[in-house]
Design a protein around this motif. Structure first.
Motif, PDB file in Angstrom:
ATOM      1  N   MET A   1       0.853  -1.178   0.000  1.00 60.84           N
ATOM      2  CA  MET A   1       0.000   0.000   0.000  1.00 60.84           C
ATOM      3  C   MET A   1       0.894   1.234   0.000  1.00 60.84           C
ATOM      4  O   MET A   1       1.807   1.339   0.805  1.00 60.84           O
ATOM      5  CB  MET A   1      -0.895  -0.024   1.230  1.00 60.84           C
ATOM      6  CG  MET A   1      -1.683   1.226   1.402  1.00 60.84           C
ATOM      7  SD  MET A   1      -3.484   1.134   1.448  1.00 60.84           S
ATOM      8  CE  MET A   1      -3.932  -0.473   0.956  1.00 60.84           C
ATOM      9  N   ALA A   2       0.615   2.149  -0.877  1.00 63.02           N
ATOM     10  CA  ALA A   2       1.382   3.396  -0.960  1.00 63.02           C
ATOM     11  C   ALA A   2       0.651   4.505  -0.204  1.00 63.02           C
ATOM     12  O   ALA A   2      -0.508   4.787  -0.482  1.00 63.02           O
ATOM     13  CB  ALA A   2       1.571   3.801  -2.421  1.00 63.02           C
ATOM     14  N   PHE A   3       1.365   5.100   0.767  1.00 65.15           N
ATOM     15  CA  PHE A   3       0.812   6.204   1.547  1.00 65.15           C
ATOM     16  C   PHE A   3       1.447   7.509   1.113  1.00 65.15           C
ATOM     17  O   PHE A   3       2.635   7.552   0.773  1.00 65.15           O
ATOM     18  CB  PHE A   3       1.085   6.023   3.047  1.00 65.15           C
ATOM     19  CG  PHE A   3       0.338   4.894   3.669  1.00 65.15           C
ATOM     20  CD1 PHE A   3      -1.046   4.880   3.701  1.00 65.15           C
ATOM     21  CD2 PHE A   3       1.016   3.838   4.238  1.00 65.15           C
ATOM     22  CE1 PHE A   3      -1.736   3.841   4.293  1.00 65.15           C
ATOM     23  CE2 PHE A   3       0.338   2.797   4.833  1.00 65.15           C
ATOM     24  CZ  PHE A   3      -1.038   2.790   4.857  1.00 65.15           C
ATOM     25  N   GLU A   4       0.654   8.569   1.169  1.00 70.14           N
ATOM     26  CA  GLU A   4       1.165   9.912   0.909  1.00 70.14           C
ATOM     27  C   GLU A   4       0.478  10.875   1.864  1.00 70.14           C
ATOM     28  O   GLU A   4      -0.742  10.813   2.051  1.00 70.14           O
ATOM     29  CB  GLU A   4       0.868  10.323  -0.531  1.00 70.14           C
ATOM     30  CG  GLU A   4       1.384  11.700  -0.874  1.00 70.14           C
ATOM     31  CD  GLU A   4       0.993  12.155  -2.271  1.00 70.14           C
ATOM     32  OE1 GLU A   4       1.421  13.259  -2.642  1.00 70.14           O
ATOM     33  OE2 GLU A   4       0.267  11.436  -2.985  1.00 70.14           O
ATOM     34  N   LEU A   5       1.264  11.746   2.486  1.00 68.93           N
ATOM     35  CA  LEU A   5       0.726  12.789   3.350  1.00 68.93           C
ATOM     36  C   LEU A   5       0.794  14.098   2.584  1.00 68.93           C
ATOM     37  O   LEU A   5       1.858  14.485   2.114  1.00 68.93           O
ATOM     38  CB  LEU A   5       1.546  12.887   4.642  1.00 68.93           C
ATOM     39  CG  LEU A   5       0.957  13.794   5.720  1.00 68.93           C
ATOM     40  CD1 LEU A   5      -0.312  13.175   6.306  1.00 68.93           C
ATOM     41  CD2 LEU A   5       1.977  14.022   6.825  1.00 68.93           C
ATOM     42  N   ARG A   6      -0.354  14.749   2.445  1.00 72.72           N
ATOM     43  CA  ARG A   6      -0.429  16.014   1.709  1.00 72.72           C
ATOM     44  C   ARG A   6      -0.949  17.114   2.608  1.00 72.72           C
ATOM     45  O   ARG A   6      -1.942  16.928   3.301  1.00 72.72           O
ATOM     46  CB  ARG A   6      -1.369  15.901   0.506  1.00 72.72           C
ATOM     47  CG  ARG A   6      -0.972  14.901  -0.533  1.00 72.72           C
ATOM     48  CD  ARG A   6      -1.956  14.942  -1.692  1.00 72.72           C
ATOM     49  NE  ARG A   6      -1.814  13.776  -2.551  1.00 72.72           N
ATOM     50  CZ  ARG A   6      -2.672  13.447  -3.501  1.00 72.72           C
ATOM     51  NH1 ARG A   6      -3.748  14.195  -3.713  1.00 72.72           N
ATOM     52  NH2 ARG A   6      -2.474  12.364  -4.233  1.00 72.72           N
ATOM     53  N   GLU A   7      -0.297  18.262   2.532  1.00 74.58           N
ATOM     54  CA  GLU A   7      -0.758  19.427   3.278  1.00 74.58           C
ATOM     55  C   GLU A   7      -1.947  20.050   2.555  1.00 74.58           C
ATOM     56  O   GLU A   7      -2.021  20.037   1.321  1.00 74.58           O
ATOM     57  CB  GLU A   7       0.382  20.444   3.386  1.00 74.58           C
ATOM     58  CG  GLU A   7       0.064  21.611   4.288  1.00 74.58           C
ATOM     59  CD  GLU A   7       1.255  22.529   4.518  1.00 74.58           C
ATOM     60  OE1 GLU A   7       0.997  23.719   4.823  1.00 74.58           O
ATOM     61  OE2 GLU A   7       2.401  22.084   4.409  1.00 74.58           O
ATOM     62  N   LEU A   8      -2.879  20.604   3.320  1.00 76.20           N
ATOM     63  CA  LEU A   8      -4.044  21.292   2.768  1.00 76.20           C
ATOM     64  C   LEU A   8      -3.621  22.363   1.782  1.00 76.20           C
ATOM     65  O   LEU A   8      -2.680  23.125   2.030  1.00 76.20           O
ATOM     66  CB  LEU A   8      -4.836  21.952   3.907  1.00 76.20           C
ATOM     67  CG  LEU A   8      -5.957  22.906   3.494  1.00 76.20           C
ATOM     68  CD1 LEU A   8      -7.174  22.118   3.061  1.00 76.20           C
ATOM     69  CD2 LEU A   8      -6.310  23.830   4.628  1.00 76.20           C
ATOM     70  N   THR A   9      -4.302  22.413   0.658  1.00 73.77           N
ATOM     71  CA  THR A   9      -4.120  23.503  -0.302  1.00 73.77           C
ATOM     72  C   THR A   9      -5.453  24.228  -0.439  1.00 73.77           C
ATOM     73  O   THR A   9      -6.461  23.789   0.099  1.00 73.77           O
ATOM     74  CB  THR A   9      -3.673  22.989  -1.689  1.00 73.77           C
ATOM     75  OG1 THR A   9      -4.764  22.270  -2.290  1.00 73.77           O
ATOM     76  CG2 THR A   9      -2.447  22.096  -1.604  1.00 73.77           C
ATOM     77  N   VAL A  10      -5.456  25.318  -1.176  1.00 75.56           N
ATOM     78  CA  VAL A  10      -6.710  26.046  -1.370  1.00 75.56           C
ATOM     79  C   VAL A  10      -7.486  25.516  -2.573  1.00 75.56           C
ATOM     80  O   VAL A  10      -8.520  26.064  -2.937  1.00 75.56           O
ATOM     81  CB  VAL A  10      -6.477  27.569  -1.503  1.00 75.56           C
ATOM     82  CG1 VAL A  10      -5.938  28.128  -0.206  1.00 75.56           C
ATOM     83  CG2 VAL A  10      -5.570  27.897  -2.656  1.00 75.56           C
ATOM     84  N   THR A  11      -7.007  24.444  -3.170  1.00 73.28           N
ATOM     85  CA  THR A  11      -7.679  23.888  -4.350  1.00 73.28           C
ATOM     86  C   THR A  11      -8.031  22.414  -4.166  1.00 73.28           C
ATOM     87  O   THR A  11      -7.919  21.630  -5.098  1.00 73.28           O
ATOM     88  CB  THR A  11      -6.786  24.052  -5.599  1.00 73.28           C
ATOM     89  OG1 THR A  11      -5.537  23.371  -5.360  1.00 73.28           O
ATOM     90  CG2 THR A  11      -6.537  25.500  -5.931  1.00 73.28           C
ATOM     91  N   GLU A  12      -8.447  22.049  -2.975  1.00 76.68           N
ATOM     92  CA  GLU A  12      -8.814  20.652  -2.740  1.00 76.68           C
ATOM     93  C   GLU A  12     -10.038  20.285  -3.579  1.00 76.68           C
ATOM     94  O   GLU A  12     -10.842  21.135  -3.946  1.00 76.68           O
ATOM     95  CB  GLU A  12      -9.096  20.407  -1.252  1.00 76.68           C
ATOM     96  CG  GLU A  12      -7.895  20.595  -0.363  1.00 76.68           C
ATOM     97  CD  GLU A  12      -6.716  19.681  -0.671  1.00 76.68           C
ATOM     98  OE1 GLU A  12      -6.897  18.628  -1.319  1.00 76.68           O
ATOM     99  OE2 GLU A  12      -5.604  20.033  -0.259  1.00 76.68           O
ATOM    100  N   ASP A  13     -10.156  19.004  -3.854  1.00 75.39           N
ATOM    101  CA  ASP A  13     -11.205  18.553  -4.764  1.00 75.39           C
ATOM    102  C   ASP A  13     -12.357  17.863  -4.034  1.00 75.39           C
ATOM    103  O   ASP A  13     -12.410  17.826  -2.817  1.00 75.39           O
ATOM    104  CB  ASP A  13     -10.607  17.634  -5.829  1.00 75.39           C
ATOM    105  CG  ASP A  13      -9.986  16.380  -5.216  1.00 75.39           C
ATOM    106  OD1 ASP A  13     -10.299  16.043  -4.058  1.00 75.39           O
ATOM    107  OD2 ASP A  13      -9.199  15.733  -5.912  1.00 75.39           O
ATOM    108  N   ARG A  14     -13.242  17.325  -4.815  1.00 77.80           N
ATOM    109  CA  ARG A  14     -14.430  16.678  -4.259  1.00 77.80           C
ATOM    110  C   ARG A  14     -14.100  15.414  -3.462  1.00 77.80           C
ATOM    111  O   ARG A  14     -14.904  15.002  -2.634  1.00 77.80           O
ATOM    112  CB  ARG A  14     -15.438  16.375  -5.358  1.00 77.80           C
ATOM    113  CG  ARG A  14     -16.166  17.625  -5.818  1.00 77.80           C
ATOM    114  CD  ARG A  14     -17.439  17.261  -6.575  1.00 77.80           C
ATOM    115  NE  ARG A  14     -18.137  18.456  -6.987  1.00 77.80           N
ATOM    116  CZ  ARG A  14     -19.109  19.020  -6.271  1.00 77.80           C
ATOM    117  NH1 ARG A  14     -19.483  18.503  -5.126  1.00 77.80           N
ATOM    118  NH2 ARG A  14     -19.711  20.107  -6.705  1.00 77.80           N
ATOM    119  N   GLN A  15     -12.933  14.813  -3.685  1.00 82.27           N
ATOM    120  CA  GLN A  15     -12.565  13.640  -2.881  1.00 82.27           C
ATOM    121  C   GLN A  15     -12.433  14.030  -1.407  1.00 82.27           C
ATOM    122  O   GLN A  15     -12.901  13.314  -0.534  1.00 82.27           O
ATOM    123  CB  GLN A  15     -11.239  13.047  -3.359  1.00 82.27           C
ATOM    124  CG  GLN A  15     -11.340  12.140  -4.551  1.00 82.27           C
ATOM    125  CD  GLN A  15     -10.029  11.395  -4.742  1.00 82.27           C
ATOM    126  OE1 GLN A  15      -8.945  11.977  -4.741  1.00 82.27           O
ATOM    127  NE2 GLN A  15     -10.126  10.098  -4.900  1.00 82.27           N
TER     128      GLN A  15
END
Length: 177
Positions: free
Chosen positions: A1-15
């Motif tokens: 399983m591939a994990f990724e941690l992403r910081e909040l951006t101002v262009t987050e999507d419907r997911q």
């Protein structure tokens, strides 16, 4: 399983919006900052929350906090809030880190993976000891914290307070002790 941690951006999507709606307003002491009454309100909230991470526009008594999302194989499974420092109130409940896994993804180890990555971010901020709190009867959260090296300091008024020594985590090669 591939994990990724992403910081909040101002262009987050419907997911991310879908995950926030699935989580609901919050539970077990976790307040879902992303839960809104509609997608347009969600989109307008993102820049505000992004500013909070830089310490801009904070409500009175609040500290800067950064939101991070954990993705598993490209799908958001949970998110966490990393508070940059503690207040007297956060010493009682809240601590440095709050996190939540979406209901459909619980029981799969994502909480442990998310917290481990958030602790790495806390260390990058210069936090040497991280405080985490949870409800006494929240066994899932207690396991996640303990899996990441959390040591129970006290139980007070049905809240558990755990400390994690991030210096020992770094000394162990980045893995919780």
């Amino acid at each position: 399983m591939a994990f990724e941690l992403r910081e909040l951006t101002v262009t987050e999507d419907r997911q991310i919006y879908g995950m926030a709606r699935e989580i609901g307003p919050g539970e077990n002491g976790f307040v879902n900052s992303l839960y809104t009454a509609g997608y347009s309100k969600f989109l307008s909230l993102l820049p505000v929350l992004r500013d909070y991470s830089a310490g801009r526009g904070l409500p009175p008594g609040h500290v800067p906090q950064t939101l991070y999302f954990l993705y598993a194989d490209g799908v958001p499974v949970g998110y966490g809030k990393l508070r940059h420092r503690l207040t007297d109130s956060l010493l009682v409940t809240g601590g440095h880190i709050g996190y939540c896994i979406r209901p459909a993804a619980r029981g799969k180890g994502y909480g442990t993976a998310l917290l481990a990555r958030l602790l790495g971010k806390a260390s990058e901020l210069g936090i040497e000891r991280a405080l985490l709190t949870c409800d006494e009867d929240n066994q899932g959260s207690r396991r996640v914290i303990e899996n990441n090296g959390g040591r129970l300091a006290e139980v007070d008024n049905r809240y558990c307070r755990y400390w994690i020594d991030l210096m020992s985590v770094q000394a162990a090669g980045g893995r919780p002790g």
